[in-house]
Write a protein that holds these residues in place. Structure first.
Motif, PDB file in Angstrom:
ATOM      1  N   GLY B 165       0.853  -1.189   0.000  1.00 34.76           N
ATOM      2  CA  GLY B 165       0.000   0.000   0.000  1.00 34.76           C
ATOM      3  C   GLY B 165       0.887   1.236   0.000  1.00 34.76           C
ATOM      4  N   ASP B 166       0.756   2.056   1.055  1.00 35.40           N
ATOM      5  CA  ASP B 166       1.580   3.252   1.135  1.00 35.40           C
ATOM      6  C   ASP B 166       2.825   3.014   1.967  1.00 35.40           C
ATOM      7  N   TYR B 167       2.865   1.849   2.616  1.00 34.35           N
ATOM      8  CA  TYR B 167       3.960   1.620   3.543  1.00 34.35           C
ATOM      9  C   TYR B 167       5.188   1.087   2.819  1.00 34.35           C
ATOM     10  N   VAL B 168       6.350   1.696   3.048  1.00 35.13           N
ATOM     11  CA  VAL B 168       7.594   1.274   2.402  1.00 35.13           C
ATOM     12  C   VAL B 168       8.411   0.438   3.388  1.00 35.13           C
ATOM     13  N   ILE B 169       8.760  -0.779   2.957  1.00 38.67           N
ATOM     14  CA  ILE B 169       9.563  -1.630   3.835  1.00 38.67           C
ATOM     15  C   ILE B 169      11.015  -1.260   3.642  1.00 38.67           C
ATOM     16  N   GLU B 170      11.509  -0.342   4.488  1.00 45.38           N
ATOM     17  CA  GLU B 170      12.894   0.061   4.256  1.00 45.38           C
ATOM     18  C   GLU B 170      13.767  -0.047   5.498  1.00 45.38           C
ATOM     19  N   SER B 171      13.192  -0.383   6.642  1.00 45.69           N
ATOM     20  CA  SER B 171      14.069  -0.563   7.795  1.00 45.69           C
ATOM     21  C   SER B 171      14.478  -2.022   7.864  1.00 45.69           C
ATOM     22  N   PHE B 172      15.626  -2.257   8.510  1.00 49.98           N
ATOM     23  CA  PHE B 172      16.172  -3.614   8.540  1.00 49.98           C
ATOM     24  C   PHE B 172      15.201  -4.589   9.199  1.00 49.98           C
ATOM     25  N   ASP B 173      14.604  -4.169  10.324  1.00 52.70           N
ATOM     26  CA  ASP B 173      13.798  -5.177  11.026  1.00 52.70           C
ATOM     27  C   ASP B 173      12.478  -5.457  10.324  1.00 52.70           C
ATOM     28  N   HIS B 174      11.971  -4.504   9.555  1.00 51.32           N
ATOM     29  CA  HIS B 174      10.767  -4.832   8.801  1.00 51.32           C
ATOM     30  C   HIS B 174      11.091  -5.699   7.588  1.00 51.32           C
ATOM     31  N   TYR B 175      12.274  -5.439   7.023  1.00 52.72           N
ATOM     32  CA  TYR B 175      12.670  -6.286   5.900  1.00 52.72           C
ATOM     33  C   TYR B 175      12.898  -7.714   6.356  1.00 52.72           C
ATOM     34  N   PHE B 176      13.302  -7.853   7.615  1.00 54.43           N
ATOM     35  CA  PHE B 176      13.539  -9.189   8.154  1.00 54.43           C
ATOM     36  C   PHE B 176      12.301 -10.061   8.019  1.00 54.43           C
ATOM     37  N   TYR B 177      11.110  -9.456   8.284  1.00 53.83           N
ATOM     38  CA  TYR B 177       9.883 -10.251   8.196  1.00 53.83           C
ATOM     39  C   TYR B 177       9.719 -10.823   6.792  1.00 53.83           C
ATOM     40  N   LEU B 178      10.096 -10.018   5.807  1.00 54.95           N
ATOM     41  CA  LEU B 178       9.960 -10.450   4.410  1.00 54.95           C
ATOM     42  C   LEU B 178      10.910 -11.609   4.098  1.00 54.95           C
ATOM     43  N   VAL B 179      12.216 -11.417   4.409  1.00 57.34           N
ATOM     44  CA  VAL B 179      13.184 -12.459   4.031  1.00 57.34           C
ATOM     45  C   VAL B 179      12.990 -13.703   4.890  1.00 57.34           C
ATOM     46  N   MET B 180      12.618 -13.499   6.174  1.00 59.62           N
ATOM     47  CA  MET B 180      12.428 -14.649   7.046  1.00 59.62           C
ATOM     48  C   MET B 180      11.267 -15.490   6.530  1.00 59.62           C
ATOM     49  N   THR B 181      10.167 -14.816   6.144  1.00 58.16           N
ATOM     50  CA  THR B 181       9.035 -15.560   5.590  1.00 58.16           C
ATOM     51  C   THR B 181       9.477 -16.374   4.385  1.00 58.16           C
ATOM     52  N   ALA B 182      10.237 -15.705   3.510  1.00 61.40           N
ATOM     53  CA  ALA B 182      10.713 -16.405   2.308  1.00 61.40           C
ATOM     54  C   ALA B 182      11.566 -17.604   2.686  1.00 61.40           C
ATOM     55  N   ALA B 183      12.452 -17.421   3.682  1.00 63.66           N
ATOM     56  CA  ALA B 183      13.354 -18.507   4.066  1.00 63.66           C
ATOM     57  C   ALA B 183      12.567 -19.681   4.637  1.00 63.66           C
ATOM     58  N   ILE B 184      11.585 -19.366   5.529  1.00 61.78           N
ATOM     59  CA  ILE B 184      10.793 -20.447   6.154  1.00 61.78           C
ATOM     60  C   ILE B 184      10.025 -21.211   5.079  1.00 61.78           C
ATOM     61  N   ILE B 185       9.395 -20.460   4.165  1.00 65.14           N
ATOM     62  CA  ILE B 185       8.645 -21.127   3.098  1.00 65.14           C
ATOM     63  C   ILE B 185       9.586 -21.969   2.252  1.00 65.14           C
ATOM     64  N   GLY B 186      10.761 -21.412   1.976  1.00 63.68           N
ATOM     65  CA  GLY B 186      11.747 -22.137   1.182  1.00 63.68           C
ATOM     66  C   GLY B 186      12.145 -23.449   1.834  1.00 63.68           C
ATOM     67  N   ILE B 187      12.455 -23.399   3.128  1.00 63.81           N
ATOM     68  CA  ILE B 187      12.850 -24.625   3.839  1.00 63.81           C
ATOM     69  C   ILE B 187      11.695 -25.624   3.830  1.00 63.81           C
ATOM     70  N   TYR B 188      10.482 -25.114   4.108  1.00 62.65           N
ATOM     71  CA  TYR B 188       9.323 -26.003   4.144  1.00 62.65           C
ATOM     72  C   TYR B 188       9.153 -26.716   2.806  1.00 62.65           C
ATOM     73  N   PHE B 189       9.246 -25.941   1.717  1.00 63.46           N
ATOM     74  CA  PHE B 189       9.017 -26.562   0.414  1.00 63.46           C
ATOM     75  C   PHE B 189      10.129 -27.534   0.048  1.00 63.46           C
ATOM     76  N   SER B 190      11.354 -27.259   0.531  1.00 62.94           N
ATOM     77  CA  SER B 190      12.399 -28.215   0.195  1.00 62.94           C
ATOM     78  C   SER B 190      12.133 -29.542   0.904  1.00 62.94           C
ATOM     79  N   PHE B 191      11.521 -29.501   2.111  1.00 65.68           N
ATOM     80  CA  PHE B 191      11.126 -30.762   2.757  1.00 65.68           C
ATOM     81  C   PHE B 191      10.008 -31.449   1.979  1.00 65.68           C
ATOM     82  N   VAL B 192       9.053 -30.628   1.508  1.00 67.10           N
ATOM     83  CA  VAL B 192       7.955 -31.201   0.723  1.00 67.10           C
ATOM     84  C   VAL B 192       8.500 -31.911  -0.512  1.00 67.10           C
ATOM     85  N   ILE B 193       9.448 -31.242  -1.184  1.00 65.88           N
ATOM     86  CA  ILE B 193      10.026 -31.835  -2.393  1.00 65.88           C
ATOM     87  C   ILE B 193      10.777 -33.113  -2.049  1.00 65.88           C
ATOM     88  N   LEU B 194      11.542 -33.059  -0.953  1.00 62.53           N
ATOM     89  CA  LEU B 194      12.349 -34.227  -0.572  1.00 62.53           C
ATOM     90  C   LEU B 194      11.461 -35.445  -0.316  1.00 62.53           C
TER      91      LEU B 194
END
Lengths: 301, 342
Positions: B165-194
């Motif tokens: 929306g209007d909110y810009v994710i530009e601080s480190f700790d807010h960006y963390f939520y984005l990359v952490m989500t991606a990492a968790i999903i990534g790990i989860y899917f690699s287990f699914v694939i395995l």
């Protein structure tokens, strides 16, 4: 750029001379591949070490150029044998092939290449060092193209080295043993050949060739820490283009890579020069994986 | 230590019986508090470090799929990462696309690049493949380094940060939520694939290509699939990296050294071991960052570590722990039997 036959000829001549150097490094890679069934990823760094050793021997200690070349070859061979004894020996003992152990070998070589590069950086620094040598020969003139003596010497010495190696492998008893080890280690062992010793010898020989290439390239370009990495790629491209395990193949592959690269740099874009060799590599791998002169290896079940 | 790990895994398994996503959800919620914790104890800089850890977790997990599961030796992974980063950055900067559009497009482009990198794998094996992929990866970096439109020597600057929306994710700790989500999903899917039939096909190819093809596995298809899946991970990590707060890209981020650290992560954690890769990514990223003062010695140390790991601990941390657990179970079983007989 208007087309000019003279400059085309010049590019081809320079491509051939640098290509011969790629050829001798490719020969080393090919030798190691046939002896140990691995690609030695740190081979480019041995080449770089060879160049630096030659520089140190000829500039700082003051040994004349041919002596420096032989000295660098001996030292690099010792370095290569040390690497083979300490690291690769353990890995080959635990099983080669392209399983996890084979992957370990590739990763091991990769790590070693980075470590060696860093060692050279710590010793000699990151600057490109000139390698001035007085040859005492006039530049050769063909159709207004003047070929510097270092290029001429490189081509001649490389061809001589290849000739000697060819003679050694084909017509001496030790060469026969080397070929036997490359062909089949188990049977060679049964025939009374000291296989581990010969594998060390192959490794040393390949490293000596790489060092010779380094000392030859030194006067043409400058000597710097990062030179090994690109050389490995180009030499590998040469080995693949010519076909692994083929001696004339490595030479012709090297020359082809050299010409391809020089023409690409001249007529397409000079700044992308280093990419053309990879391009040729990929093309050959896709359409003729055995190379132009190689024999298709049977898959071991 | 080992008993802690076994207790921990059994606790997680009992949680997973309630619902299979429950442990992941709990881990996610717990990790949401990590930036606050890190800022309180170490300082804000370390949140940035945690972000980079998450990116490398994504890369390591993706590399593990093609390397650990499928057994294809690729060392050009950093090139895919570079393609993802540069594509997303250019799309956002030149065409004004929002992150949520440029990142998927970047992933698509990276997928295609992964297909190209994977093509040699159909015909090549082992060392040949390693060098072919190294060549491709390095060509990508050289392309970026010499082409002005791709950033060349100055790099790409002022890459816009993602917005909601209007909110810009530009601080480190807010960006963390984005990359952490991606990492968790990534790990989860690699287990699914395995654990899926695809993962089993990968493992069959890793163990024996001929046997796998005899069992009716379409070997070229699955090899390419492995490359494409790992390219998705790399593209996602690249896009996330491009839009990370400083918003700056340079081809120095994609050198051989980066490739070595990435390889080291996977080797340290144990090839083919997902959690090992995650632990390796965290350990190596933190060590890499903390030893920045000794920059000149880093490649030496990393290279030597890699060589010694391969020689003396070929299965990495994950492998050692796995072996210890198996040994412990074996001993327990035998003790029970002995008690029964005496």
């Amino acid at each position: 750029m208007d087309f000019d036959f003279g400059s085309l000829l010049a590019f081809i001549i320079f491509g051939v001379t640098i290509g011969v150097v790629y050829g001798i490094v490719a020969l080393g890679i090919s030798l190691i591949y046939s002896g140990l069934d691995i690609v030695h990823f740190a081979h480019g760094e041995i080449y770089m070490f060879g160049a630096f050793l030659g520089l140190v021997l000829s500039q700082q200690i003051g040994i004349p150029y041919p002596g420096a070349m032989i000295g660098a070859m001996v030292l690099a061979a010792l370095l290569g044998m040390f690497i083979e004894r300490v690291f690769y020996r353990r890995l080959t003992r635990s099983g080669g092939g392209y399983t996890v152990a084979g992957m370990g070998m590739i990763i091991c070589g990769f790590g070693m290449s980075v470590a060696l590069m860093n060692v050279a950086f710590l010793i000699w620094g990151a600057d490109a060092e000139p390698f001035p040598v007085e040859f005492g020969i006039e530049p050769l003139e063909i159709n207004d193209i003047s070929i510097p003596p270092s290029y001429l010497l490189t081509a001649v010495v490389s061809l001589c080295l290849m000739g000697i190696l060819n003679y050694f492998l084909r017509y001496t008893k030790i060469g026969l043993a080397v070929r036997a080890v490359a062909h089949n280690k188990d049977i060679a062992f049964l025939m009374g050949i000291n296989v581990p010793l010969f594998i060390s010898l192959i490794f040393g020989l390949a490293c000596a060739l790489a060092a010779a290439a380094g000392v030859l390239v030194g006067p043409m370009q400058s000597v710097q820490v990062e030179m090994g990495y690109l050389m490995l790629m180009k030499a590998f491209a040469a080995a693949v283009v010519g076909g692994f395990g083929s001696l004339p193949g490595a030479l012709i592959g090297g020359i082809l890579v050299g010409i391809f690269e020089n023409l690409g740099a001249a007529y397409i874009s000079a700044s992308h020069k280093d990419i053309y060799a990879f391009l040729l590599l990929i093309l050959v791998l896709m359409y003729r994986p055995a190379g132009l002169f190689g024999v298709v290896a049977k898959v071991k079940a | 230590m080992i008993s802690f790990i076994t207790n921990f895994t059994s606790a997680i398994e009992s949680l997973a019986k309630v619902h299979r996503l429950l442990p992941w959800l709990i881990a996610y919620v717990l990790l949401l508090f990590l930036p606050n914790l890190i800022t309180a104890t170490f300082g804000e800089y370390y949140v940035d470090l945690a972000n980079r850890c998450c990116l490398f977790i994504l890369l390591a997990v993706g590399l593990n799929i093609v390397k650990g599961f499928c057994g294809q030796v690729t060392v050009g992974h950093i090139g895919l990462y570079a393609i993802g980063a540069v594509t997303s950055a250019l799309l956002a900067q030149n065409y004004g696309l929002p992150f949520w559009l440029s990142a998927p497009l970047a992933i698509l482009v990276t997928c295609f690049a992964g297909l190209v990198v994977g093509l040699p794998s159909v015909r090549l094996e082992g060392a040949y493949l390693a060098l072919a992929t190294l060549g491709l990866g390095e060509s990508v970096r050289i392309m970026i380094a010499v082409t002005p439109a791709l950033g060349s020597s100055t790099g790409i600057m002022m890459i816009p940060a993602p917005t909601i929306g209007d909110y810009v994710i530009e601080s480190f700790d807010h960006y963390f939520y984005l990359v952490m989500t991606a990492a968790i999903i990534g790990i989860y899917f690699s287990f699914v694939i395995l654990n899926s039939s695809t993962g089993r096909a990968f493992k069959a190819i890793r163990e024996d290509v001929i046997a796998a093809s005899v069992s009716g596995i379409n070997v070229p298809f699955y090899k390419l699939l492995a490359f494409v899946i790992s390219a998705i991970y790399a593209g996602l990590a690249g896009a996330l990296f491009a839009h990370m707060p400083p918003g700056y890209l340079h081809h120095n981020n994609f050198t051989v050294i980066e490739m070595v650290t990435l390889l080291l992560m996977v080797v340290l954690g144990g090839i083919g071991n997902i959690w090992g890769g995650v632990v390796g990514a965290i350990v190596v990223t933190v060590i890499y960052d903390q030893t920045k003062d000794y920059y000149f010695y880093q490649p030496l140390i990393f290279g030597i570590t890699m060589v010694f790991l391969v020689v003396f601990m070929p299965r990495g941390i994950g492998g050692v722990i796995e072996q210890a657990i198996v040994k412990r179970k074996f001993i327990e079983k035998h003790e029970e039997q002995n008690l029964g007989t005496s």
